[in-house]
Design an enzyme around this catalytic site. Structure first.
Site, PDB file in Angstrom:
ATOM      1  N   PHE A 115      87.372  43.942  33.532  1.00  0.00           N
ATOM      2  CA  PHE A 115      87.432  42.468  33.563  1.00  0.00           C
ATOM      3  C   PHE A 115      88.935  42.247  31.597  1.00  0.00           C
ATOM      4  O   PHE A 115      87.918  43.131  30.875  1.00  0.00           O
ATOM      5  CB  PHE A 115      86.937  41.613  32.827  1.00  0.00           C
ATOM      6  CG  PHE A 115      86.631  40.282  32.299  1.00  0.00           C
ATOM      7  CD1 PHE A 115      86.876  39.242  32.886  1.00  0.00           C
ATOM      8  CD2 PHE A 115      86.472  39.973  30.614  1.00  0.00           C
ATOM      9  CE1 PHE A 115      87.027  37.950  32.357  1.00  0.00           C
ATOM     10  CE2 PHE A 115      86.856  38.529  29.941  1.00  0.00           C
ATOM     11  CZ  PHE A 115      87.246  38.186  30.794  1.00  0.00           C
ATOM     12  N   ASP A 146      91.365  49.549  27.361  1.00  0.00           N
ATOM     13  CA  ASP A 146      90.107  48.197  26.390  1.00  0.00           C
ATOM     14  C   ASP A 146      88.990  47.921  26.409  1.00  0.00           C
ATOM     15  O   ASP A 146      87.988  48.236  25.998  1.00  0.00           O
ATOM     16  CB  ASP A 146      90.239  46.855  28.104  1.00  0.00           C
ATOM     17  CG  ASP A 146      89.858  45.556  27.258  1.00  0.00           C
ATOM     18  OD1 ASP A 146      89.618  45.800  26.130  1.00  0.00           O
ATOM     19  OD2 ASP A 146      89.988  44.738  27.886  1.00  0.00           O
ATOM     20  N   LYS A 149      87.361  40.738  19.396  1.00  0.00           N
ATOM     21  CA  LYS A 149      85.442  40.850  19.550  1.00  0.00           C
ATOM     22  C   LYS A 149      84.748  40.007  18.012  1.00  0.00           C
ATOM     23  O   LYS A 149      84.668  39.358  17.219  1.00  0.00           O
ATOM     24  CB  LYS A 149      84.583  41.174  21.071  1.00  0.00           C
ATOM     25  CG  LYS A 149      84.946  40.768  22.560  1.00  0.00           C
ATOM     26  CD  LYS A 149      83.880  40.485  22.955  1.00  0.00           C
ATOM     27  CE  LYS A 149      84.353  39.919  24.046  1.00  0.00           C
ATOM     28  NZ  LYS A 149      84.323  39.646  25.198  1.00  0.00           N
TER      29      LYS A 149
HETATM   30  C1  LIG Z   1      85.662  39.539  26.491  1.00  0.00           C
HETATM   31  C2  LIG Z   1      86.585  40.739  26.916  1.00  0.00           C
HETATM   32  C3  LIG Z   1      87.964  39.972  26.875  1.00  0.00           C
HETATM   33  C4  LIG Z   1      88.691  38.597  27.203  1.00  0.00           C
HETATM   34  O1  LIG Z   1      88.659  38.660  25.512  1.00  0.00           O
HETATM   35  P1  LIG Z   1      88.751  37.064  25.200  1.00  0.00           P
HETATM   36  O2  LIG Z   1      88.909  36.659  23.112  1.00  0.00           O
HETATM   37  O3  LIG Z   1      87.723  35.922  25.680  1.00  0.00           O
HETATM   38  O4  LIG Z   1      90.000  36.995  25.436  1.00  0.00           O
HETATM   39  C5  LIG Z   1      89.133  40.836  27.789  1.00  0.00           C
HETATM   40  N1  LIG Z   1      88.060  42.065  27.657  1.00  0.00           N
HETATM   41  C6  LIG Z   1      87.336  42.704  27.244  1.00  0.00           C
HETATM   42  C7  LIG Z   1      86.322  43.864  28.007  1.00  0.00           C
HETATM   43  C8  LIG Z   1      86.792  42.137  27.564  1.00  0.00           C
HETATM   44  O5  LIG Z   1      85.392  41.960  27.011  1.00  0.00           O
END
Ligand SMILES: *Cc1c(COP(=O)(O)O)cnc(C)c1O
Length: 390
Positions: free
Chosen positions: A128, A215, A244
């Protein structure tokens, strides 16, 4: 009453009014234990005085001036992030998806610099990376992509935690310029790879002159027991994205780069109006300072281990529970059956949890969780699971 908000989220029937540490209160003053932290955002808990003070103090002086001018707190935050990560520089933005957009643009610039006209980024199944067009194209989940074709080109999927698949893909596709991966897949179901998976990717990327891009939007800022998850592996990636928990609730994202990757986003190549504004940076600076002053990250591993062992002992005779795993305070618990319904049942009992990948209970409690709260969380959740699976 009809809501005028686009129904992109299936919302639970509760509205919170205030929080304190790991606790939240709704409009009827009912108390809830927050084992999700706003999805790994409020790592220091709710209403932390250091964050409150930083935001208040900054708002008395300045909220925003734009990136056409220097921003002192942005410089300071970049210095801190570089010191703590071993990376070279930072691009600031406002969300995780935006941080990943910057990473994807860096990979494409890198490819073009190498004379590759159609650069391709290797991404993982069940990954994701966000909801923008580029990041959903990089996301290994058909449900998230459904209805949005044509997707962005230039992504190829391989199974997570499978270095041979990466090597084979690289051999067959000379357009691959980067490997983009979460150190632990969060939305995909708390998938924890082999402990040397990132080391192997680092070796492969170095050997084949590919960018290693991580990520760390969910795994970063202490969640797994190190400031960044890659620090368990003693490596430095070429690109690392954060968001986050960086602002503990104040929106801020960051794309960190190292080496060649740090030289590519030059003047005019990228931008963001709000990115790294004084308010967001003051919050993030307070987050980093608090983590250090209160030795919070040093305690994460022990707290995660305690949650795991308590859940394991409470649930040892429950055959519906097929796996309990954690890395620091990123905790996954598999049931053999779909368990989305459990989220609502937990809410009714005053417990905020999440279920992802259909049947994985996901816990992302605030890093400040106490031993007493761990007992409360694990005993209450176990009781709920017993009732639910009976
Ligand atoms: C939450 C998340 C995203 C997206 O972040 P947003 O601030 O909602 O755009 C991308 N990668 C990972 C691994 C995430 O947990």
């Amino acid at each position: 009453m009809t809501s005028h908000i686009m129904p992109t989220y299936g919302r639970l029937p509760v509205i919170f009014e205030k929080g304190q540490g790991a606790w939240l209160w709704d409009q009827n003053n009912t108390r809830y234990f927050d084992a999700l932290s706003g999805i790994a955002v409020c790592n220091l808990g709710h209403a932390h005085p250091a964050i409150h003070n930083a935001i208040c103090k900054q708002s008395e002086k300045l909220l925003h001036t734009s990136n056409l001018y220097g921003v002192a707190s942005q410089e300071q935050l970049a210095d801190q992030l570089i010191r703590k990560s071993g990376m070279d520089n930072v691009f600031f933005c406002n969300s995780g998806a935006e941080a990943n957009e910057a990473a994807i643009k860096i990979a494409r610039l890198y490819g073009h610099q190498q004379g590759i006209d159609n650069p391709c980024i290797l991404v993982m199944k069940k990954s994701f990376h966000g909801r923008t067009m580029a990041t959903l194209s990089a996301t290994g989940n058909k449900k998230i992509q459904h209805g949005f074709s044509p997707l962005l080109e230039g992504f190829q999927f391989v199974p997570f935690n499978d270095t041979n698949a990466i090597i084979n893909a690289i051999k067959q596709n000379s357009n691959i310029v980067a490997v983009f991966v979460e150190p632990i897949q969060g939305e995909g179901g708390i998938n924890i790879p082999a402990s040397d998976f990132l080391n192997q990717i680092r070796t492969i990327c170095t050997e084949h002159h590919l960018l290693m891009m991580l990520d760390e939007i969910q795994t970063g800022i202490g969640r797994t027991g190190k400031f960044l998850a890659y620090q368990h592996n003693d490596i430095i990636p070429d690109v690392c994205t954060l968001a986050k928990a960086l602002g503990n609730g104040v929106p801020i994202g960051a794309c960190l780069a190292h080496g060649t990757a740090a030289t590519l986003l030059t003047a005019g190549k990228h931008g963001s109006t709000f990115g790294g504004n004084p308010l967001a940076c003051s919050a993030a600076l307070a987050v980093l300072e608090t983590l250090e002053q209160e030795n919070i990250i040093e305690q994460v591993e022990a707290k995660g281990a305690l949650i795991n062992s308590m859940l394991t002992s409470f649930l040892k005779n429950n055959h519906a529970v097929t796996n309990i795993r954690n890395k620091g305070l990123m905790i996954g618990l598999d049931l053999y059956m779909p368990s989305i319904e459990l989220v609502k049942l937990a809410l009714e009992k005053g417990l905020l949890i999440n279920v992802t990948a259909e049947s994985t209970i996901r816990l992302l409690p605030p890093l400040i969780i106490t031993t007493e709260q761990i007992e409360y969380l694990t005993s209450n959740l176990s009781e709920l699971i017993h009732e639910f699976t009976q």
